[in-house]
Design an enzyme around this catalytic site. Sequence first.
Site, PDB file in Angstrom:
ATOM      1  CD  GLU A  56      -2.434  -1.463   2.653  1.00  0.00           C
ATOM      2  OE1 GLU A  56      -3.586  -1.907   2.709  1.00  0.00           O
ATOM      3  OE2 GLU A  56      -1.734  -1.251   3.661  1.00  0.00           O
ATOM      4  CB  VAL A 229      -5.293  -3.243  15.549  1.00  0.00           C
ATOM      5  CG1 VAL A 229      -4.062  -2.759  14.808  1.00  0.00           C
ATOM      6  CG2 VAL A 229      -5.594  -2.333  16.732  1.00  0.00           C
ATOM      7  N   GLY A 231      -8.041  -6.163  11.239  1.00  0.00           N
ATOM      8  CA  GLY A 231      -8.891  -6.221  10.041  1.00  0.00           C
ATOM      9  C   GLY A 231      -8.686  -4.940   9.252  1.00  0.00           C
ATOM     10  CG  ASP A 232      -4.931  -4.234   8.165  1.00  0.00           C
ATOM     11  OD1 ASP A 232      -5.167  -5.337   7.630  1.00  0.00           O
ATOM     12  OD2 ASP A 232      -3.817  -3.914   8.590  1.00  0.00           O
TER      13      ASP A 232
HETATM   14  N1  LIG Z   1      -4.724  -0.775  11.872  1.00  0.00           N
HETATM   15  C1  LIG Z   1      -3.472  -0.440  11.734  1.00  0.00           C
HETATM   16  O1  LIG Z   1      -3.132   0.739  11.710  1.00  0.00           O
HETATM   17  C2  LIG Z   1      -2.438  -1.518  11.671  1.00  0.00           C
HETATM   18  C3  LIG Z   1      -1.073  -1.186  11.797  1.00  0.00           C
HETATM   19  C4  LIG Z   1      -0.136  -2.235  11.831  1.00  0.00           C
HETATM   20  C5  LIG Z   1      -0.558  -3.555  11.679  1.00  0.00           C
HETATM   21  N2  LIG Z   1      -1.894  -3.818  11.503  1.00  0.00           N
HETATM   22  C6  LIG Z   1      -2.373  -5.190  11.371  1.00  0.00           C
HETATM   23  O2  LIG Z   1      -2.243  -5.786  12.656  1.00  0.00           O
HETATM   24  C7  LIG Z   1      -2.107  -7.202  12.502  1.00  0.00           C
HETATM   25  C8  LIG Z   1      -0.975  -7.702  13.380  1.00  0.00           C
HETATM   26  O3  LIG Z   1       0.243  -7.213  12.899  1.00  0.00           O
HETATM   27  P1  LIG Z   1       1.611  -7.809  13.473  1.00  0.00           P
HETATM   28  O4  LIG Z   1       2.693  -6.976  12.866  1.00  0.00           O
HETATM   29  O5  LIG Z   1       1.531  -7.919  14.954  1.00  0.00           O
HETATM   30  O6  LIG Z   1       1.561  -9.259  12.822  1.00  0.00           O
HETATM   31  P2  LIG Z   1       2.269 -10.612  13.345  1.00  0.00           P
HETATM   32  O7  LIG Z   1       2.170 -11.566  12.232  1.00  0.00           O
HETATM   33  O8  LIG Z   1       3.597 -10.295  13.921  1.00  0.00           O
HETATM   34  O9  LIG Z   1       1.305 -11.077  14.561  1.00  0.00           O
HETATM   35  C9  LIG Z   1      -0.011 -11.480  14.346  1.00  0.00           C
HETATM   36  C10 LIG Z   1      -0.346 -12.585  15.362  1.00  0.00           C
HETATM   37  O10 LIG Z   1      -1.737 -12.936  15.195  1.00  0.00           O
HETATM   38  C11 LIG Z   1      -1.830 -14.313  15.536  1.00  0.00           C
HETATM   39  N3  LIG Z   1      -3.108 -14.846  15.071  1.00  0.00           N
HETATM   40  C12 LIG Z   1      -3.482 -15.132  13.795  1.00  0.00           C
HETATM   41  N4  LIG Z   1      -4.747 -15.623  13.800  1.00  0.00           N
HETATM   42  C13 LIG Z   1      -5.160 -15.631  15.091  1.00  0.00           C
HETATM   43  C14 LIG Z   1      -6.365 -16.013  15.722  1.00  0.00           C
HETATM   44  N5  LIG Z   1      -7.393 -16.501  15.022  1.00  0.00           N
HETATM   45  N6  LIG Z   1      -6.469 -15.888  17.067  1.00  0.00           N
HETATM   46  C15 LIG Z   1      -5.428 -15.389  17.791  1.00  0.00           C
HETATM   47  N7  LIG Z   1      -4.259 -15.027  17.237  1.00  0.00           N
HETATM   48  C16 LIG Z   1      -4.130 -15.136  15.904  1.00  0.00           C
HETATM   49  C17 LIG Z   1      -0.593 -14.925  14.881  1.00  0.00           C
HETATM   50  O11 LIG Z   1      -0.281 -16.200  15.432  1.00  0.00           O
HETATM   51  C18 LIG Z   1       0.463 -13.856  15.174  1.00  0.00           C
HETATM   52  O12 LIG Z   1       1.197 -14.153  16.345  1.00  0.00           O
HETATM   53  C19 LIG Z   1      -1.901  -7.433  11.016  1.00  0.00           C
HETATM   54  O13 LIG Z   1      -3.109  -7.932  10.476  1.00  0.00           O
HETATM   55  C20 LIG Z   1      -1.567  -6.078  10.455  1.00  0.00           C
HETATM   56  O14 LIG Z   1      -1.957  -5.942   9.122  1.00  0.00           O
HETATM   57  C21 LIG Z   1      -2.823  -2.832  11.505  1.00  0.00           C
END
Ligand SMILES: NC(=O)c1ccc[n+]([C@@H]2O[C@H](COP(=O)([O-])OP(=O)(O)OC[C@H]3O[C@@H](n4cnc5c(N)ncnc54)[C@H](O)[C@@H]3O)[C@@H](O)[C@H]2O)c1
Length: 350
Positions: A56, A229, A231-232
């Site tokens: 993005e 956070v 679901g993006d």
């Molecule tokens: N809204 C925002 O501004 C924003 C900013 C940064 C990241 N994000 C999103 O946040 C999410 C997390 O990012 P991250 O860098 O920590 O990723 P990451 O991959 O380091 O961590 C995500 C964790 O979610 C766990 N997980 C997956 N499915 C699961 C479930 N059903 N139940 C419980 N745990 C589950 C995984 O095992 C993993 O440990 C991503 O989807 C990312 O796109 C959003």
Amino acid sequence: MTTLLTPTDIARIVAAHGLPAVLRRMEEAITADFRRWPEFDKVARVAAHSKTGVIELMPVADADQYSFKYVNGHPGNARHGLPTVMAFGVLADVATGAPLLLSELTITTAIRTAATSVMAARALVRQDTRPGGRTMALIGNGAQSEFQALAFHHGLGVGTLRLFDTDAAATAKLVRHLRGVPGLKLQVCNSTAEAVRGADIVTTVTADKRNAVIVDASMLEPGMHLNAVGGDCPGKTELAAGVLHAANVFVEYEPQTRVEGDLQQMPADFAVTELWRVLTGQAPGRRSQAEVTVFDSVGFALEDYSALRLMGALAAELGLGEPLALIPRLADTKDLYAQLAAVQPALRAA
Ligand SMILES: NC(=O)c1ccc[n+]([C@@H]2O[C@H](COP(=O)([O-])OP(=O)(O)OC[C@H]3O[C@@H](n4cnc5c(N)ncnc54)[C@H](O)[C@@H]3O)[C@@H](O)[C@H]2O)c1
């Protein structure tokens, strides 16, 4: 010259000030910019989707400065030894178009996302705190989770964290990092339902490229605040539609969240409130103690504009950052060819 900030520079800024202070200053910076929302030229981010993830571009500008962030989201990246989210960005001078700052935004995104989450929650959570502080369920214990945990602990008095991740190693890593934080109790749970039970705040920060149901309506309790956070992206959600139906829903920039947020599941006329309107007193936040509130976070370019400016200023104070000759320096601005001749003298002769 453009200034280059690396992940090490950001880590040095955090070391110099402490993470709680950087999170607080980030929240203040983002709040100040959200309060002058109409001054910004805004657009929903441009996304390039693939089978494994998304890349993005997120631009925004006011009259003085322009910024963009490059960010990806690849939930399966761990198998390549790469993080799910990687980012960098640029801050530029609107008057000339000159790039002022080129910065890493991977660590900075985690800080700005946590600060934005607390900014939203500060406006939306129930005000009745219990002895020992608020309880927050933290579902998804990956790269973002320490930042979310500490932002809510220091910023909003969360005293108990109830943790769940489908990957027990991720939860163990989070516990290792947070164990010993004074005044913070950690409870490792066996399921999302168990973690969410009795929580004042529920933060979902999972990564899975599908319409997952992390929280469904049966898990809601009166007065809960959900900070959603993870679901993006189109086809990547965390909340069941029933959760949104039961809640008062707040978003960053509505045109973007309609496409990318948990909101993508809802009809086009489903009412939401943009956060900046709450922060400027133009719209109410929580309307009753019993109401369920949702911050359907997707991440908006303005948060990265604020973050780039703050990190740039903190780096300058500490003398951090390397000058980067990104743009040619020309004696005659119309003689770009001279740059080639500088390393290839034969061209000058010709
Ligand atoms: N809204 C925002 O501004 C924003 C900013 C940064 C990241 N994000 C999103 O946040 C999410 C997390 O990012 P991250 O860098 O920590 O990723 P990451 O991959 O380091 O961590 C995500 C964790 O979610 C766990 N997980 C997956 N499915 C699961 C479930 N059903 N139940 C419980 N745990 C589950 C995984 O095992 C993993 O440990 C991503 O989807 C990312 O796109 C959003």
